[in-house]
Design a protein around this motif. Sequence first.
Motif, mmCIF file in Angstrom:
data_model
loop_
_atom_site.group_PDB
_atom_site.id
_atom_site.type_symbol
_atom_site.label_atom_id
_atom_site.label_comp_id
_atom_site.label_asym_id
_atom_site.label_seq_id
_atom_site.Cartn_x
_atom_site.Cartn_y
_atom_site.Cartn_z
ATOM 1 N N PHE A 198 0.863 -1.180 0.000
ATOM 2 C CA PHE A 198 0.000 0.000 0.000
ATOM 3 C C PHE A 198 0.900 1.230 0.000
ATOM 4 C CE2 PHE A 198 -3.021 2.917 2.311
ATOM 5 C CZ PHE A 198 -4.073 2.844 1.410
ATOM 6 N N ALA A 199 1.058 1.857 -1.157
ATOM 7 C CA ALA A 199 2.017 2.948 -1.319
ATOM 8 C C ALA A 199 1.293 4.291 -1.278
ATOM 9 C CB ALA A 199 2.798 2.788 -2.618
ATOM 10 N N LEU A 200 0.999 4.729 -0.053
ATOM 11 C CA LEU A 200 0.344 6.018 0.163
ATOM 12 C C LEU A 200 1.326 7.036 0.743
ATOM 13 C CD1 LEU A 200 -2.215 7.824 0.359
ATOM 14 C CD2 LEU A 200 -2.680 6.751 2.583
ATOM 15 N N SER A 201 2.049 6.681 1.788
ATOM 16 C CA SER A 201 2.893 7.624 2.518
ATOM 17 C C SER A 201 4.080 8.116 1.696
ATOM 18 C CB SER A 201 3.412 6.973 3.802
ATOM 19 O OG SER A 201 2.358 6.670 4.679
ATOM 20 N N GLU A 202 4.482 9.339 2.018
ATOM 21 C CA GLU A 202 5.666 9.941 1.423
ATOM 22 C C GLU A 202 6.443 10.659 2.516
ATOM 23 O OE1 GLU A 202 3.438 10.780 -2.878
ATOM 24 O OE2 GLU A 202 4.504 12.415 -1.870
ATOM 25 N N GLN A 203 7.595 11.195 2.154
ATOM 26 C CA GLN A 203 8.427 11.878 3.140
ATOM 27 C C GLN A 203 7.651 12.994 3.855
ATOM 28 O OE1 GLN A 203 11.631 11.181 4.115
ATOM 29 N NE2 GLN A 203 11.353 12.771 5.663
ATOM 30 N N ASP A 204 6.858 13.749 3.109
ATOM 31 C CA ASP A 204 6.096 14.851 3.696
ATOM 32 C C ASP A 204 4.590 14.591 3.679
ATOM 33 O OD1 ASP A 204 8.367 16.512 4.231
ATOM 34 O OD2 ASP A 204 8.481 16.924 2.074
ATOM 35 N N TYR A 221 1.901 -2.936 -6.269
ATOM 36 C CA TYR A 221 1.758 -1.797 -5.365
ATOM 37 C C TYR A 221 0.472 -1.053 -5.691
ATOM 38 C CZ TYR A 221 6.780 -2.414 -4.441
ATOM 39 O OH TYR A 221 8.012 -2.917 -4.082
ATOM 40 N N LEU A 222 -0.277 -0.690 -4.662
ATOM 41 C CA LEU A 222 -1.403 0.224 -4.819
ATOM 42 C C LEU A 222 -0.844 1.619 -4.544
ATOM 43 C CD1 LEU A 222 -4.488 -0.505 -5.390
ATOM 44 C CD2 LEU A 222 -2.963 -2.415 -4.824
ATOM 45 N N VAL A 223 -0.725 2.444 -5.583
ATOM 46 C CA VAL A 223 -0.007 3.710 -5.501
ATOM 47 C C VAL A 223 -0.992 4.879 -5.589
ATOM 48 C CG1 VAL A 223 1.683 5.201 -6.645
ATOM 49 C CG2 VAL A 223 2.093 2.731 -6.489
ATOM 50 N N ALA A 224 -0.903 5.775 -4.608
ATOM 51 C CA ALA A 224 -1.682 7.015 -4.641
ATOM 52 C C ALA A 224 -0.848 8.089 -5.312
ATOM 53 C CB ALA A 224 -2.051 7.442 -3.223
ATOM 54 N N ALA A 225 -1.424 8.748 -6.322
ATOM 55 C CA ALA A 225 -0.707 9.779 -7.070
ATOM 56 C C ALA A 225 -1.678 10.892 -7.463
ATOM 57 C CB ALA A 225 -0.057 9.179 -8.318
ATOM 58 N N VAL A 226 -1.139 12.104 -7.609
ATOM 59 C CA VAL A 226 -1.948 13.275 -7.937
ATOM 60 C C VAL A 226 -2.200 13.325 -9.436
ATOM 61 C CG1 VAL A 226 -2.034 15.792 -7.912
ATOM 62 C CG2 VAL A 226 -1.047 14.559 -5.977
ATOM 63 N N THR A 227 -3.462 13.351 -9.814
ATOM 64 C CA THR A 227 -3.833 13.513 -11.219
ATOM 65 C C THR A 227 -4.326 14.924 -11.523
ATOM 66 O OG1 THR A 227 -5.966 12.492 -10.633
ATOM 67 C CG2 THR A 227 -4.345 11.091 -11.735
ATOM 68 N N ASP A 228 -4.789 15.637 -10.500
ATOM 69 C CA ASP A 228 -5.246 17.016 -10.666
ATOM 70 C C ASP A 228 -4.670 17.857 -9.532
ATOM 71 O OD1 ASP A 228 -6.487 19.429 -10.987
ATOM 72 O OD2 ASP A 228 -8.536 18.635 -11.068
ATOM 73 N N PRO A 229 -3.551 18.557 -9.774
ATOM 74 C CA PRO A 229 -2.884 19.307 -8.702
ATOM 75 C C PRO A 229 -3.731 20.436 -8.123
ATOM 76 C CG PRO A 229 -1.462 19.053 -10.627
ATOM 77 C CD PRO A 229 -2.831 18.627 -11.049
ATOM 78 N N ASP A 230 -4.766 20.857 -8.838
ATOM 79 C CA ASP A 230 -5.582 21.985 -8.372
ATOM 80 C C ASP A 230 -6.798 21.554 -7.564
ATOM 81 O OD1 ASP A 230 -3.905 23.819 -9.706
ATOM 82 O OD2 ASP A 230 -4.952 23.428 -11.598
ATOM 83 N N ALA A 231 -6.982 20.240 -7.401
ATOM 84 C CA ALA A 231 -8.212 19.748 -6.768
ATOM 85 C C ALA A 231 -8.006 19.315 -5.324
ATOM 86 C CB ALA A 231 -8.798 18.597 -7.583
ATOM 87 N N GLY A 232 -6.819 19.517 -4.770
ATOM 88 C CA GLY A 232 -6.573 19.139 -3.384
ATOM 89 C C GLY A 232 -6.785 17.657 -3.151
ATOM 90 N N ALA A 233 -7.522 17.334 -2.079
ATOM 91 C CA ALA A 233 -7.763 15.935 -1.736
ATOM 92 C C ALA A 233 -8.545 15.209 -2.826
ATOM 93 C CB ALA A 233 -8.512 15.840 -0.408
ATOM 94 N N HIS A 234 -9.293 15.959 -3.634
ATOM 95 C CA HIS A 234 -10.087 15.339 -4.703
ATOM 96 C C HIS A 234 -9.273 15.170 -5.990
ATOM 97 C CE1 HIS A 234 -13.666 15.624 -2.246
ATOM 98 N NE2 HIS A 234 -13.395 16.906 -2.023
ATOM 99 N N GLY A 235 -7.986 15.484 -5.920
ATOM 100 C CA GLY A 235 -7.136 15.321 -7.098
ATOM 101 C C GLY A 235 -6.216 14.131 -7.015
#
Length: 383
Positions: A124-130, A167-181
């Motif tokens: 489950f690849a969600l966490s990052e350094q920040d 891996y289940l990877v969380a990645a940003v597809t819409d940088p302007d949508a916040g949590a919904h991106g």
Amino acid sequence: MRITDATLSEAHRAVRDRVRKVAEAVIAPNAAAVDATGEFPVASHRALVAEGLYAPHVPEEYGGDGADTLTSCLIVEEVARVCASSSLTPNVTRLASLPLLLSGSAELGERYLRPLRDGAILAFALSEQDAGSDAASVRTRAVRVDGGYRIDGDKRWITNAGVADYYLVAAVTDPDAGAHGVSMFVVHSTDEGVSAGPDEDKLGMRGSPTCPVHLRGVHVPADRLVGAEGEGLRLALGALDHSRITIAAQAVGIAQGALDHAAGYVAQRRQFGRPLADFQGLRFKLADMAMHLEAARQLTYAAAARSTQDSPDLRFFSAAAKCFASDTAMQVTTDAVQLLGGHGYTRNAPVERMMRDAKVTQIYEGANEILRTVMAKQVLADH
């Protein structure tokens, strides 16, 4: 001590007995070596897969048993009682599979849930350094390209990294949508551009690999998007609501193992001409350990029932179970070390390993400080 739990069905007791036999015969003998060497517990993994105890939650249409959350809890609890590291691979595989189940995609289920029957490992690849507790601040990017997406970024503290097949990877597809991106994708360990960094040198859970995962221009076909674009964080948090209950079960198992060992030691060890168990102060400590452990177990089982029913109060109960059980595990294992005195402080006694393993249950899948804010929000919702 083994309390007969009247709330368990005959089927649940049968599962518990099956996994207990595997745990004691195969997993326990290797627990100290797994901790000392930091090597992945291959024998434990193979034994759980061979006995059909690795991923019983997988629906029957994908070759699984369709077992309820309590079944998963009982398996994790019994394995963690003898080796917490061995309980973490099936635990995290279950977590990573939940977004696939929540998305409702039969195609993804067929491709990635069916292999779990044969022991495929997920991460489950969600966490990052920040982006730890603040999951919405992930920076890994997924940019649309012909036929799919190009993913670039770095994940951190990923359990099962380096041994995972997918891996289940969380990645940003819409940088302007916040949590919904934020969106979620299945990335194969064999995809070009995927690599795992060195294993973290951890305090506990040393047989469970925890590594950074690097994604460099990884091409992911469009049919590996889980759910719709922008649903990644919702799927991740929904998965955690169900999964942190098995972390509570893991904590219960660790605490049970420590209590068992401490009680046996106190009953046999003699000082001042009589067993330590004759001293009232030590008896009171054992009583408190057992009392808090059983309360944690029952809260965990209650949360498991709500997970299976997908009850509206699931979020509160999953947070409460994980928080209370992990705090209990830390206290019980610390008390166990104290009861064994100098012997408990050495590597010759398993309770020091259990104390080290217990600590992370207060941290991962929602730090307990964060979970208390989650519970408070639920409490105040009606006011």
